[in-house]
Motif scaffolding. Structure first.
Motif, PDB file in Angstrom:
ATOM      1  N   ALA A   1      17.504  44.649  56.249  1.00  0.00           N
ATOM      2  CA  ALA A   1      18.591  43.713  55.284  1.00  0.00           C
ATOM      3  C   ALA A   1      20.183  44.149  56.099  1.00  0.00           C
ATOM      4  O   ALA A   1      21.346  43.077  56.271  1.00  0.00           O
ATOM      5  N   GLU A   2      20.762  44.939  57.266  1.00  0.00           N
ATOM      6  CA  GLU A   2      21.521  44.718  57.686  1.00  0.00           C
ATOM      7  C   GLU A   2      21.854  44.076  58.827  1.00  0.00           C
ATOM      8  O   GLU A   2      22.677  43.398  59.386  1.00  0.00           O
ATOM      9  N   TRP A   3      20.463  43.618  59.980  1.00  0.00           N
ATOM     10  CA  TRP A   3      20.848  42.421  60.687  1.00  0.00           C
ATOM     11  C   TRP A   3      20.918  41.294  60.462  1.00  0.00           C
ATOM     12  O   TRP A   3      22.043  40.730  60.400  1.00  0.00           O
ATOM     13  N   LEU A   4      20.717  40.609  59.356  1.00  0.00           N
ATOM     14  CA  LEU A   4      20.768  39.513  58.306  1.00  0.00           C
ATOM     15  C   LEU A   4      22.372  39.328  57.867  1.00  0.00           C
ATOM     16  O   LEU A   4      23.002  38.282  58.532  1.00  0.00           O
ATOM     17  N   ALA A   5      22.318  40.879  57.383  1.00  0.00           N
ATOM     18  CA  ALA A   5      24.018  40.387  56.990  1.00  0.00           C
ATOM     19  C   ALA A   5      25.179  39.932  57.730  1.00  0.00           C
ATOM     20  O   ALA A   5      25.769  39.565  57.493  1.00  0.00           O
ATOM     21  N   ALA A   6      24.839  40.946  58.772  1.00  0.00           N
ATOM     22  CA  ALA A   6      25.616  41.176  60.409  1.00  0.00           C
ATOM     23  C   ALA A   6      25.726  39.451  60.594  1.00  0.00           C
ATOM     24  O   ALA A   6      26.328  39.424  61.056  1.00  0.00           O
ATOM     25  N   LYS A   7      24.432  39.062  60.862  1.00  0.00           N
ATOM     26  CA  LYS A   7      24.123  37.729  61.615  1.00  0.00           C
ATOM     27  C   LYS A   7      24.634  36.400  60.960  1.00  0.00           C
ATOM     28  O   LYS A   7      25.487  35.323  60.803  1.00  0.00           O
ATOM     29  N   LEU A   8      24.760  36.780  59.385  1.00  0.00           N
ATOM     30  CA  LEU A   8      25.109  35.906  58.208  1.00  0.00           C
ATOM     31  C   LEU A   8      26.781  35.956  58.618  1.00  0.00           C
ATOM     32  O   LEU A   8      27.720  34.570  58.395  1.00  0.00           O
ATOM     33  N   LYS A   9      27.163  36.841  58.967  1.00  0.00           N
ATOM     34  CA  LYS A   9      29.484  37.254  59.082  1.00  0.00           C
ATOM     35  C   LYS A   9      29.302  36.220  60.515  1.00  0.00           C
ATOM     36  O   LYS A   9      30.264  35.546  60.274  1.00  0.00           O
ATOM     37  N   GLU A  10      28.121  36.538  61.635  1.00  0.00           N
ATOM     38  CA  GLU A  10      28.603  35.452  62.722  1.00  0.00           C
ATOM     39  C   GLU A  10      28.432  34.452  61.724  1.00  0.00           C
ATOM     40  O   GLU A  10      29.169  33.343  62.787  1.00  0.00           O
ATOM     41  N   THR A  11      27.940  33.962  61.160  1.00  0.00           N
ATOM     42  CA  THR A  11      27.378  32.418  61.435  1.00  0.00           C
ATOM     43  C   THR A  11      28.279  31.364  60.670  1.00  0.00           C
ATOM     44  O   THR A  11      29.426  30.794  60.868  1.00  0.00           O
ATOM     45  N   GLY A  12      29.306  32.432  59.612  1.00  0.00           N
ATOM     46  CA  GLY A  12      30.627  32.486  59.255  1.00  0.00           C
ATOM     47  C   GLY A  12      30.568  32.412  57.700  1.00  0.00           C
ATOM     48  O   GLY A  12      31.852  32.173  57.293  1.00  0.00           O
ATOM     49  N   PHE A  13      29.694  33.334  57.116  1.00  0.00           N
ATOM     50  CA  PHE A  13      30.056  33.508  55.783  1.00  0.00           C
ATOM     51  C   PHE A  13      30.823  34.064  55.666  1.00  0.00           C
ATOM     52  O   PHE A  13      30.918  35.038  56.649  1.00  0.00           O
ATOM     53  N   PRO A  14      32.083  34.145  54.846  1.00  0.00           N
ATOM     54  CA  PRO A  14      33.040  35.242  54.927  1.00  0.00           C
ATOM     55  C   PRO A  14      32.865  36.722  53.982  1.00  0.00           C
ATOM     56  O   PRO A  14      33.106  37.570  53.890  1.00  0.00           O
ATOM     57  N   VAL A  15      31.422  36.212  53.467  1.00  0.00           N
ATOM     58  CA  VAL A  15      31.248  37.044  52.564  1.00  0.00           C
ATOM     59  C   VAL A  15      29.509  37.288  53.054  1.00  0.00           C
ATOM     60  O   VAL A  15      29.018  36.446  52.893  1.00  0.00           O
ATOM     61  N   SER A  16      29.522  38.963  52.989  1.00  0.00           N
ATOM     62  CA  SER A  16      28.262  38.973  53.349  1.00  0.00           C
ATOM     63  C   SER A  16      27.790  40.238  53.535  1.00  0.00           C
ATOM     64  O   SER A  16      28.095  41.472  53.725  1.00  0.00           O
ATOM     65  N   GLU A  17      26.304  40.767  52.428  1.00  0.00           N
ATOM     66  CA  GLU A  17      26.721  42.027  51.247  1.00  0.00           C
ATOM     67  C   GLU A  17      25.548  42.498  51.591  1.00  0.00           C
ATOM     68  O   GLU A  17      23.933  41.444  51.385  1.00  0.00           O
ATOM     69  N   VAL A  18      24.912  43.871  51.647  1.00  0.00           N
ATOM     70  CA  VAL A  18      23.831  44.470  51.666  1.00  0.00           C
ATOM     71  C   VAL A  18      23.538  45.070  50.251  1.00  0.00           C
ATOM     72  O   VAL A  18      24.399  45.537  49.515  1.00  0.00           O
ATOM     73  N   TRP A  19      22.079  43.969  49.179  1.00  0.00           N
ATOM     74  CA  TRP A  19      22.511  45.017  47.751  1.00  0.00           C
ATOM     75  C   TRP A  19      21.338  46.109  47.678  1.00  0.00           C
ATOM     76  O   TRP A  19      20.327  45.298  48.489  1.00  0.00           O
ATOM     77  N   GLU A  20      21.576  46.846  47.301  1.00  0.00           N
ATOM     78  CA  GLU A  20      20.692  47.976  47.034  1.00  0.00           C
ATOM     79  C   GLU A  20      20.028  47.995  45.290  1.00  0.00           C
ATOM     80  O   GLU A  20      20.852  47.223  45.032  1.00  0.00           O
ATOM     81  N   THR A  21      18.765  48.002  45.823  1.00  0.00           N
ATOM     82  CA  THR A  21      17.587  48.474  44.465  1.00  0.00           C
ATOM     83  C   THR A  21      17.155  49.451  44.883  1.00  0.00           C
ATOM     84  O   THR A  21      17.322  50.478  45.515  1.00  0.00           O
ATOM     85  N   PRO A  22      16.593  50.332  43.646  1.00  0.00           N
ATOM     86  CA  PRO A  22      15.369  51.103  43.411  1.00  0.00           C
ATOM     87  C   PRO A  22      14.727  51.717  44.785  1.00  0.00           C
ATOM     88  O   PRO A  22      14.247  52.581  45.222  1.00  0.00           O
ATOM     89  N   GLY A  23      14.477  49.419  45.290  1.00  0.00           N
ATOM     90  CA  GLY A  23      13.877  50.050  46.231  1.00  0.00           C
ATOM     91  C   GLY A  23      14.273  49.549  47.549  1.00  0.00           C
ATOM     92  O   GLY A  23      15.183  49.914  48.087  1.00  0.00           O
ATOM     93  N   ALA A  24      13.912  48.404  47.996  1.00  0.00           N
ATOM     94  CA  ALA A  24      14.188  47.776  49.558  1.00  0.00           C
ATOM     95  C   ALA A  24      15.652  47.273  49.022  1.00  0.00           C
ATOM     96  O   ALA A  24      15.474  46.157  48.100  1.00  0.00           O
ATOM     97  N   PRO A  25      16.601  47.158  49.810  1.00  0.00           N
ATOM     98  CA  PRO A  25      17.283  46.500  49.636  1.00  0.00           C
ATOM     99  C   PRO A  25      17.797  45.025  50.052  1.00  0.00           C
ATOM    100  O   PRO A  25      16.761  44.582  50.947  1.00  0.00           O
TER     101      PRO A  25
END
Length: 473
Positions: free
Chosen positions: A47-71
């Motif tokens: 999840a953290e890898w993808l969030a960082a890559k989406l920022k690099e792609t150009g998405f100005p907002v890219s966040e990891v959202w928590e759940t009681p299980g996997a993010p």
């Protein structure tokens, strides 16, 4: 002479092909197996890898959202025009378990390209199909000269799909304001074949239950008591035997209430597909077809509801005989549902049906699992036509045909929570081997996915702007 938009998209895609595949391979090396607790840190890393890559792609907002299980991962890239429509792309970054000893010919988490096929767990399901959107949006910008997408583009990439999405609906409900959209695009499906590009128009829903039947307080002698007290194994067998009639229709009263019937046009479109039933049977490892009378095989698995016995047991099952009346028995059932059916109503109907058939002297416990709603996009839906046009452009003007998906997924939760229609954009083919050893994705088709996404945003921007009140189903 300047490039056409189509050639500009293709040129950009080819120019960035190597870097795109290298990035995807890096992501595929992360063993994000949500079903195995020992890989919880890997799922988070994914999840953290993808969030960082989406920022690099150009998405100005890219966040990891928590759940009681996997993010999960959420990203957003607003259009330059505040009045532009909004599109939400759904996919998942978790994968099925995989190990070399399962029958893989390569390391499942060390991607390799062999004869134009990228082999790795998650290559098709679903990291590859999520990741083509990163290059797709950049190709869209390059071909159109835009600095932001033609639509307000959002991504929601789940981390628990391969574990049944236990926290997904709650996440969607809690974040509904951030996820608000005009349409949902699901990139977790596929096409008919490499040579027959298709768009999926619906997925079946799912309800399942387990019935525990209890008779005597312990196993008892069948000679001393048989024929005079109820046998839970016999009751289990009668429930299973009574589930279908001679025409293979489900006998539960009310089961078919609300079912959206197939139209003549849909049946004709299904019949156009190059379906080889003998080959399909070989894939199914089965030796004959059987199902609801009056429907073809494709119609049965795509557009009709079903009831299946997933398990039945009780009593002595060891070598030799043991003449007992068993103390208990069990049955596991699942119901695939189609558009128009309500899982809650199905649970009520099933509960009533079982209660009426369990005799006095048998105690039972009925437990339902989490249900999934069906979803269906009408063939004449304007947004669906946008997907068809975009895919046809990517496939050099090929005719795009239509399929449905017999399985189930969380797409309908987004439809229900957000009140938005669901579209499907996938380029995987049956030979990709989802959940199996040697999973792969065809690299050329993966790049067709890039091109389709690149064409789609401009088309949807125009279509959705003209259709202010699109139906959600």
């Amino acid at each position: 002479m300047s490039d056409t938009p189509d050639s500009a998209v293709r040129t950009y895609t080819e120019h960035h092909r190597a870097a795109f595949l290298a990035d995807l391979a890096e992501w595929l090396r992360i063993p994000s197996v949500s079903a195995q607790p020992e890989h919880a840190a890997d799922v988070r890393h994914s999840a953290e890898w993808l969030a960082a890559k989406l920022k690099e792609t150009g998405f100005p907002v890219s966040e990891v959202w928590e759940t009681p299980g996997a993010p999960a991962v959420f990203a957003e890239w607003p259009a330059a025009d505040p009045a532009a429509p909004t599109v939400l792309v759904y996919g998942h970054h978790d994968v099925q378990p995989a190990a070399r000893e399962d029958g893989w010919h390569t390391d499942p988490f060390e991607p390799r390209i062999i004869d134009g096929r990228l082999h790795a767990r998650g290559a098709a399901d679903d990291k590859g199909q999520v990741f083509f959107h990163t290059l797709g949006v950049r190709a869209h910008l390059a071909a159109t000269g835009r600095t932001a997408p033609a639509v307000h583009l959002k991504l929601l990439i789940e981390g628990e799909e391969e574990s049944g999405s236990p926290h997904f609906r709650a996440l969607a409900e809690a974040r509904a304001d951030r996820l608000a959209t005009d349409v949902v695009v699901v990139s977790d499906t596929g096409m008919w074949s490499e040579t027959t590009p298709t768009v999926c128009t619906g997925m079946r829903g799912l309800a399942d239950c387990e019935i525990e039947l209890h008779g005597p307080d312990q196993d008892i002698h069948s000679g001393s008591f048989g024929g005079a007290v109820p046998n839970p194994a016999t009751v289990a067998a009668r429930l299973v035997a009574g589930l279908h009639d001679d025409a293979e229709r489900v006998t539960i009263p009310g089961f078919y209430d609300g079912v959206t019937p197939l139209t003549d046009a849909e049946r004709e479109l299904f019949a156009e597909l190059p379906f080889d039933e003998a080959e399909w049977l070989r894939t199914a490892k089965s030796h004959g077809t059987l199902g609801e009378s009056g429907y073809s095989t494709l119609e049965r698995i795509w557009a009709r509801p079903t009831a299946e016995v997933n398990g039945i047991g009780g009593g002595y099952q060891g070598p030799g005989g043991k003449t007992i009346i068993p103390a208990s028995a069990m049955v596991k059932l699942s119901f695939r549902l189609v558009a128009g059916q309500d899982p809650d109503a199905i649970e009520v109907a099933v509960s009533r049906w079982i209660a009426e058939r369990v005799p006095a002297g048998i105690r039972y416990n009925l437990t339902f699992g989490a249900s999934t709603r069906p979803c269906l996009t009408p063939l004449d839906h304007p947004a669906l036509r946008s997907v068809v046009r975009a895919m046809s452009r990517a496939f050099d003007g090929a005719k795009i045909r239509f399929t449905r998906e017999g399985g189930s997924g969380p797409a309908a939760d987004l439809q229900d929570v957000l009140g938005a229609p669901v579209l499907f954009l996938g380029i995987s083919v049956p030979s990709d081997g989802w959940h199996a050893p040697d999973e792969k994705v065809e690299v050329d088709l993966l790049l067709k996915g890039v091109e389709t996404a690149a064409h789609l945003w401009e088309d949807l921007a125009t279509t959705l702007s003209r259709s202010a009140d699109l139906p959600t189903r």
